[in-house]
Design a protein around this motif. Structure first.
Motif, PDB file in Angstrom:
ATOM      1  N   GLY A   1       0.714  -1.136  -0.166  1.00 54.26           N
ATOM      2  CA  GLY A   1       0.066  -0.103   0.018  1.00 54.26           C
ATOM      3  C   GLY A   1       0.731   1.312   0.018  1.00 54.26           C
ATOM      4  O   GLY A   1       2.250   1.157  -0.110  1.00 54.26           O
ATOM      5  N   LEU A   2       0.297   2.615   0.196  1.00 57.22           N
ATOM      6  CA  LEU A   2       0.840   3.773   0.187  1.00 57.22           C
ATOM      7  C   LEU A   2       0.596   4.466   1.372  1.00 57.22           C
ATOM      8  O   LEU A   2      -0.362   4.194   2.221  1.00 57.22           O
ATOM      9  CB  LEU A   2       0.224   4.631  -0.810  1.00 57.22           C
ATOM     10  N   LEU A   3       1.681   5.055   2.000  1.00 59.70           N
ATOM     11  CA  LEU A   3       1.588   5.998   3.155  1.00 59.70           C
ATOM     12  C   LEU A   3       1.854   7.439   2.907  1.00 59.70           C
ATOM     13  O   LEU A   3       2.888   7.558   2.171  1.00 59.70           O
ATOM     14  CB  LEU A   3       2.539   5.479   4.448  1.00 59.70           C
ATOM     15  N   THR A   4       1.253   8.437   3.223  1.00 57.22           N
ATOM     16  CA  THR A   4       1.312   9.705   3.131  1.00 57.22           C
ATOM     17  C   THR A   4       1.592  10.669   4.323  1.00 57.22           C
ATOM     18  O   THR A   4       1.066  10.235   5.324  1.00 57.22           O
ATOM     19  CB  THR A   4       0.335  10.397   2.137  1.00 57.22           C
ATOM     20  N   ALA A   5       2.662  11.178   4.470  1.00 57.46           N
ATOM     21  CA  ALA A   5       3.185  12.042   5.566  1.00 57.46           C
ATOM     22  C   ALA A   5       4.044  13.108   5.260  1.00 57.46           C
ATOM     23  O   ALA A   5       4.837  12.967   4.588  1.00 57.46           O
ATOM     24  CB  ALA A   5       4.017  10.919   6.695  1.00 57.46           C
ATOM     25  N   ASP A   6       3.477  14.299   5.920  1.00 56.40           N
ATOM     26  CA  ASP A   6       4.065  15.460   5.743  1.00 56.40           C
ATOM     27  C   ASP A   6       4.720  15.686   4.231  1.00 56.40           C
ATOM     28  O   ASP A   6       5.747  16.280   3.936  1.00 56.40           O
ATOM     29  CB  ASP A   6       5.574  15.734   6.370  1.00 56.40           C
ATOM     30  N   GLY A   7       3.530  15.545   3.190  1.00 57.82           N
ATOM     31  CA  GLY A   7       3.926  15.751   2.042  1.00 57.82           C
ATOM     32  C   GLY A   7       4.650  15.021   1.262  1.00 57.82           C
ATOM     33  O   GLY A   7       4.680  14.971   0.186  1.00 57.82           O
ATOM     34  N   ARG A   8       4.933  13.806   1.808  1.00 55.86           N
ATOM     35  CA  ARG A   8       5.897  12.636   1.331  1.00 55.86           C
ATOM     36  C   ARG A   8       5.036  11.522   1.060  1.00 55.86           C
ATOM     37  O   ARG A   8       3.983  11.158   1.789  1.00 55.86           O
ATOM     38  CB  ARG A   8       7.106  12.405   2.089  1.00 55.86           C
ATOM     39  N   TRP A   9       5.226  10.703  -0.027  1.00 51.79           N
ATOM     40  CA  TRP A   9       4.636   9.604  -0.369  1.00 51.79           C
ATOM     41  C   TRP A   9       5.620   8.294  -0.124  1.00 51.79           C
ATOM     42  O   TRP A   9       6.889   8.473  -0.846  1.00 51.79           O
ATOM     43  CB  TRP A   9       3.956   9.554  -1.696  1.00 51.79           C
ATOM     44  N   TYR A  10       5.311   7.256   0.397  1.00 42.86           N
ATOM     45  CA  TYR A  10       5.996   6.038   0.770  1.00 42.86           C
ATOM     46  C   TYR A  10       5.328   4.855   0.315  1.00 42.86           C
ATOM     47  O   TYR A  10       4.044   4.626   0.358  1.00 42.86           O
ATOM     48  CB  TYR A  10       6.250   5.865   2.298  1.00 42.86           C
ATOM     49  N   LEU A  11       6.012   3.989  -0.359  1.00 41.18           N
ATOM     50  CA  LEU A  11       5.519   2.726  -0.733  1.00 41.18           C
ATOM     51  C   LEU A  11       5.809   1.590   0.332  1.00 41.18           C
ATOM     52  O   LEU A  11       7.029   1.485   0.759  1.00 41.18           O
ATOM     53  CB  LEU A  11       6.137   2.123  -1.874  1.00 41.18           C
ATOM     54  N   ILE A  12       4.685   1.151   0.796  1.00 40.56           N
ATOM     55  CA  ILE A  12       4.878   0.188   2.061  1.00 40.56           C
ATOM     56  C   ILE A  12       4.764  -1.248   1.354  1.00 40.56           C
ATOM     57  O   ILE A  12       3.899  -1.612   0.799  1.00 40.56           O
ATOM     58  CB  ILE A  12       3.759   0.205   3.077  1.00 40.56           C
ATOM     59  N   ALA A  13       6.038  -2.119   1.651  1.00 41.91           N
ATOM     60  CA  ALA A  13       5.962  -3.258   1.095  1.00 41.91           C
ATOM     61  C   ALA A  13       6.812  -4.316   1.905  1.00 41.91           C
ATOM     62  O   ALA A  13       7.449  -3.917   3.000  1.00 41.91           O
ATOM     63  CB  ALA A  13       6.751  -3.150  -0.398  1.00 41.91           C
ATOM     64  N   TRP A  14       6.611  -5.398   1.767  1.00 44.59           N
ATOM     65  CA  TRP A  14       7.406  -6.559   2.288  1.00 44.59           C
ATOM     66  C   TRP A  14       8.735  -6.838   1.800  1.00 44.59           C
ATOM     67  O   TRP A  14       8.706  -7.147   0.423  1.00 44.59           O
ATOM     68  CB  TRP A  14       6.764  -8.031   2.361  1.00 44.59           C
ATOM     69  N   CYS A  15       9.859  -6.516   2.125  1.00 47.09           N
ATOM     70  CA  CYS A  15      11.115  -6.353   1.571  1.00 47.09           C
ATOM     71  C   CYS A  15      11.798  -7.761   1.641  1.00 47.09           C
ATOM     72  O   CYS A  15      12.034  -8.417   2.837  1.00 47.09           O
ATOM     73  CB  CYS A  15      12.007  -5.581   1.983  1.00 47.09           C
ATOM     74  N   ARG A  16      11.936  -8.685   0.677  1.00 42.98           N
ATOM     75  CA  ARG A  16      12.554  -9.896   0.461  1.00 42.98           C
ATOM     76  C   ARG A  16      13.881  -9.865   0.969  1.00 42.98           C
ATOM     77  O   ARG A  16      14.414 -10.837   1.489  1.00 42.98           O
ATOM     78  CB  ARG A  16      12.308 -10.577  -0.761  1.00 42.98           C
ATOM     79  N   THR A  17      14.860  -8.731   0.788  1.00 45.40           N
ATOM     80  CA  THR A  17      15.929  -8.533   1.026  1.00 45.40           C
ATOM     81  C   THR A  17      16.162  -8.467   2.427  1.00 45.40           C
ATOM     82  O   THR A  17      17.043  -9.164   3.298  1.00 45.40           O
ATOM     83  CB  THR A  17      16.629  -7.366   0.383  1.00 45.40           C
TER      84      THR A  17
ATOM     85  N   LEU B   1      13.646  -9.225   4.916  1.00 47.59           N
ATOM     86  CA  LEU B   1      12.498 -10.171   5.320  1.00 47.59           C
ATOM     87  C   LEU B   1      11.922  -9.464   6.353  1.00 47.59           C
ATOM     88  O   LEU B   1      11.702  -9.762   7.443  1.00 47.59           O
ATOM     89  CB  LEU B   1      13.315 -11.329   5.986  1.00 47.59           C
ATOM     90  N   ALA B   2      11.388  -8.116   6.214  1.00 47.50           N
ATOM     91  CA  ALA B   2      10.514  -7.257   6.919  1.00 47.50           C
ATOM     92  C   ALA B   2       9.887  -6.498   6.178  1.00 47.50           C
ATOM     93  O   ALA B   2      10.114  -6.093   5.215  1.00 47.50           O
ATOM     94  CB  ALA B   2      11.444  -6.603   8.073  1.00 47.50           C
ATOM     95  N   GLY B   3       8.898  -5.793   6.845  1.00 47.38           N
ATOM     96  CA  GLY B   3       8.060  -4.587   5.921  1.00 47.38           C
ATOM     97  C   GLY B   3       8.915  -3.507   6.132  1.00 47.38           C
ATOM     98  O   GLY B   3       9.825  -3.313   7.056  1.00 47.38           O
TER      99      GLY B   3
END
Length: 260
Positions: A171-187, A189-191
């Motif tokens: 999903g996506l997170l927005t905070a303080d005018g910034r956008w972040y891709l929230i994902a499970w990182c296989r590298t 092994l965590a969110g």
């Protein structure tokens, strides 16, 4: 009836008749204008992305798919100004910025009276500094989220460290005018959260991503308190269309880092 109001009324006339097509002659009579005027209006609707189409031959004419258009929406002057302010916050780094622009054009074309005047007057008093963003990266992220597919990223974190990651977008997170891709990182092994303007490259893998719980991925992170924006609550609460069966969402894992 001015042209903007007529374009809006044309769409509703076609919606009311759907799936039966209407000829240009019938529409011209209905709106008391010439057939050339109607033809130009219909072409303008097509260019604006409205799903109108023409069928030739006996029984042909112009029609619209009612499933891909919205019914009439009457905005107040305050509502029109609120939409104008929200759209002004959409820049090149914002997810779905291109779609937001075309949606704004359709909304603007449909507004008449006090709502249209309020939006126009308010828009003239809003300015913004340009931002730099790679539209190709943003589009790849958008497509991955929509298709639920795995992404390969080249990312630079806040400390300037570069790394390559394979991630499963949640999903996506927005905070303080910034956008972040929230994902499970296989590298890792965590969110993880990846700021969109720090993604140097994004490539689709075509691999189907496992369903991930967004709230679970954010748990125990700096963004643990993130909640659904109030203005989206009604939209998210709408019943979903029936979907095919698939694997149930697995609980997310904690510790969303800033792309570390």
């Amino acid at each position: 009836m001015n042209r903007t109001a007529r374009l809006y009324a044309l769409v509703e006339e076609l919606r009311a008749a759907a799936p039966r097509p209407l000829t240009v002659a019938v529409l011209a009579t209905r709106f008391e204008v010439g057939t050339r005027t109607v033809q130009r209006d219909l072409q303008a609707l097509m260019q604006a992305g409205v799903p109108v189409r023409a069928a030739s031959g006996r029984g042909g004419g112009w029609s619209i798919d009612p499933g891909t258009t919205l019914p009439p929406i009457r905005l107040t002057a305050d509502e029109a100004s609120a939409l104008t302010a929200a759209l002004a916050a959409v820049d090149a780094a914002t997810p779905y910025a291109g779609a937001a622009r075309t949606a704004a054009q359709k909304i603007t074309a449909s507004m008449t009276g006090p709502a249209s005047e309020a939006a126009r007057e308010f828009a003239a008093r809003i300015v913004a500094l340009p931002t730099r963003s790679d539209p190709a990266i943003r589009t790849t992220v958008e497509q991955s989220l929509a298709a639920h597919t795995v992404l390969r990223l080249s990312y630079t974190d806040a400390a300037g460290r570069e790394s390559d990651r394979v991630v499963e977008p949640a999903g996506l997170l927005t905070a303080d005018g910034r956008w972040y891709l929230i994902a499970w990182c296989r590298t890792r092994l965590a969110g993880r959260g990846f700021r969109l303007d720090r993604i140097a490259a994004a490539a689709p893998t075509g691999e189907r991503a496992q369903p991930r719980d967004l709230a679970g991925l954010l748990r125990d992170s700096a963004a643990a308190g993130a909640g659904q924006p109030a203005v989206l609550a009604a939209l998210a609460a709408r019943p979903r269309e029936p979907e095919g069966t698939g694997p149930a969402n697995r609980p997310g894992r904690p510790a969303v880092g800033a792309g570390r």
